[in-house]
Scaffold this active site. Structure first.
Site: not given
Ligand code: NDP
Length: 453
Positions: A16, A35, A42-43, A48, A51, A177, A181, A340, A435, A440
């Site tokens: 962010g 920082e 974190t991500c 994320c 991971k 989560y 994971e 997810a 297919h 599908e």
């Protein structure tokens, strides 16, 4: 002459903060970003990105097993240090790109801790004070500590990426989560893995069918899933740990990892000094434009505890910068966000669960499919895929799509477009099935589940 040292001072260079700082600087603002750890947040550094790479690494064990039925003989062995170090190399590369992009936009990077002194002033770790017209708090979250005797023996996901060696026996406490994971990761990499959840079914808040499906699949994959298991104490026994639970059960393992949620990272940030209001959970309270009760102070991302996901922090940061520096007032739409869980199997979900839909809509239609994906059939892999669609029975509009199975996160991104667009099930069904794919099945679910009694 400018009254302040900067137009914008951003605290925290995560998803962010970085987006907000870049967009503001590109709009012409004089921007600094502080920082205290590593650029990326974190991500990128301990969420994320690393991971997902560990998940990729962990999947090979199953792939090697499945490969036999496709004619391959694979003699596999695994080296944790190789995976860990390659992932860290990638993390370093991405962190460098973040820093470069900030620099290119003209943002001044200050690699120090910053604390708020008053609505226009921050103090850096080296004691310097800096003034800014506006301050953006983007400090993210941190793992909730496990508050039981011996809780300090449990690592969090932060440390999991940097382990010296892969433990033989791992206990993961939690059922959200991160717990799912990392249970998937440790199990896939070959550790004897236990997941201890305090309730009856993991993944609270997800659709009930998805929860049951993932719990059963994890167990089938070899994870020891302990339910109704509330941790009571952790005791060090030599190089190992004995974990006891409230009901008297106990377990000896080599590593305990707590994944019991995350909390806003506001310790010692000086929010009180500046008069910034927070809620009972410690999150910074903001309005729809991410402004706090102190007009010069804004906050975005996990520190505001709205929807704690990277793409949302990015949108909130971007919306803040557009609102304030591009003269384009922008609110972030927090509805119908796809998400997810990269577990075994992975989960992709968007919109309302069946339970939520039944609580908010008069007539709800549910469609479900459970099947073994083609590849698994030949491989003799028992893992099944669950697909579920929740529809408003009055308008025929899609309310939610839930998938637990191979490639679910990839599929849900596109399903989310349909849900967000308010597509009707009739139009969804008119889409020709591609297919042969697992996806599908999504457009072939024509038979409604019976309504609950
Ligand atoms: P979650 O909130 O998802 O899950 C926390 C889990 O810990 C729940 O199962 C909860 O149980 C349990 N728990 C809470 N307190 C205790 C306690 N005192 N003792 C034992 N168990 C407890 O948190 P996570 O840590 O898994 O993840 C944090 C957040 O990070 C997520 O909510 C998500 O926003 C983000 N995230 C997103 C990912 C993604 O998009 N793929 C991946 C990882 C994290 P109960 O259900 O009973 O409350």
């Amino acid at each position: 002459m400018a009254i302040y040292d900067f137009d914008l001072f951003t605290i925290g260079a995560g998803s962010g903060g970085v987006r907000a700082a870049r967009i503001a600087a590109l709009a012409g603002a004089r921007v600094a970003i502080a920082e205290e750890y590593r650029i990326g947040g974190t991500c990128v550094i301990r969420g994320c990105v690393p991971k997902k790479h560990l998940v990729f690494g962990a999947r090979y064990s199953q792939e090697f097993e499945d490969a036999a039925a496709y004619g391959w003989t694979v003699q596999a062995s695994f080296d944790w240090a190789t995976l860990r170090d390659n992932v860290q190399k990638e993390v370093g590369r991405l962190s460098g790109i973040y820093a470069t992009n900030l620099g290119k936009a003209g943002v001044e990077i200050i690699e120090q801790r910053a604390e708020i002194v008053d609505p226009h002033t921050v103090r850096l770790g080296d004691g310097r004070t800096i003034t800014a017209e506006r301050i953006l708090v983007a400090t993210g979250g941190r793992p909730t500590p496990l508050a039981i005797p011996g809780g300090e023996h449990a690592i969090s996901s932060n440390e999991a990426f940097l382990l010296e060696r892969l433990p033989e026996r791992v206990l993961i406490i939690g059922g959200g989560y991160i717990a799912v994971e990392f249970a998937t990761i440790f199990d896939g990499l070959g550790a004897a893995t236990t997941l201890a959840y305090r309730g009856a079914t993991i993944l609270n808040g997800f659709d009930d069918d998805v929860r049951a499906h993932v719990q059963a699949s994890l167990a089938e994959a070899g994870v020891n899933v302990m339910t109704n298991a509330t941790p009571a104490a952790i005791e060090k026994v030599g190089a190992a740990f004995r974990v006891s639970f409230a009901d008297g059960r106990s377990l000896e393992v080599d590593l305990v990892m707590a994944a019991i949620g995350r909390m806003p990272h506001t310790d010692g940030l000086g929010l009180e000094a500046a008069g910034v209001q927070r809620d009972a959970a410690g999150a910074v309270i903001v309005d729809a434009y991410s402004q706090t009760n102190v007009p010069s102070i804004y906050a975005v991302g996990d520190v505001t505890n709205r929807v704690n996901l990277t793409p949302i922090a990015i949108r909130e940061g971007h919306a803040f910068a557009d609102t304030v520096y591009n003269n384009r007032p922008t609110k972030v739409d927090h509805a119908m966000i796809p998400t997810a869980v990269f577990g075994h199997p992975p989960v992709g979900t968007v919109g309302l669960t069946e339970k939520m839909a039944r609580a908010s809509h008069d007539v709800v239609h549910v469609y479900k499919a459970v099947f073994r994906p083609m590849k698994h059939v030949v491989a003799g892999n028992p893992e099944r895929t669950l697909m579920k669609i929740v529809v408003d029975g009055v308008t025929d509009r899609l309310l939610g799509v839930h998938i637990a199975g191979q490639d679910a996160p990839e599929m849900i991104q596109l399903a989310a477009v349909a849900v967000k667009a308010g597509l009707t099930k009739a139009v969804w069904d008119q889409t020709v099935a591609l297919h042969p794919t697992a996806a599908e099945e999504l457009v072939l679910m024509k038979t409604r589940e019976p309504d609950p009694a």
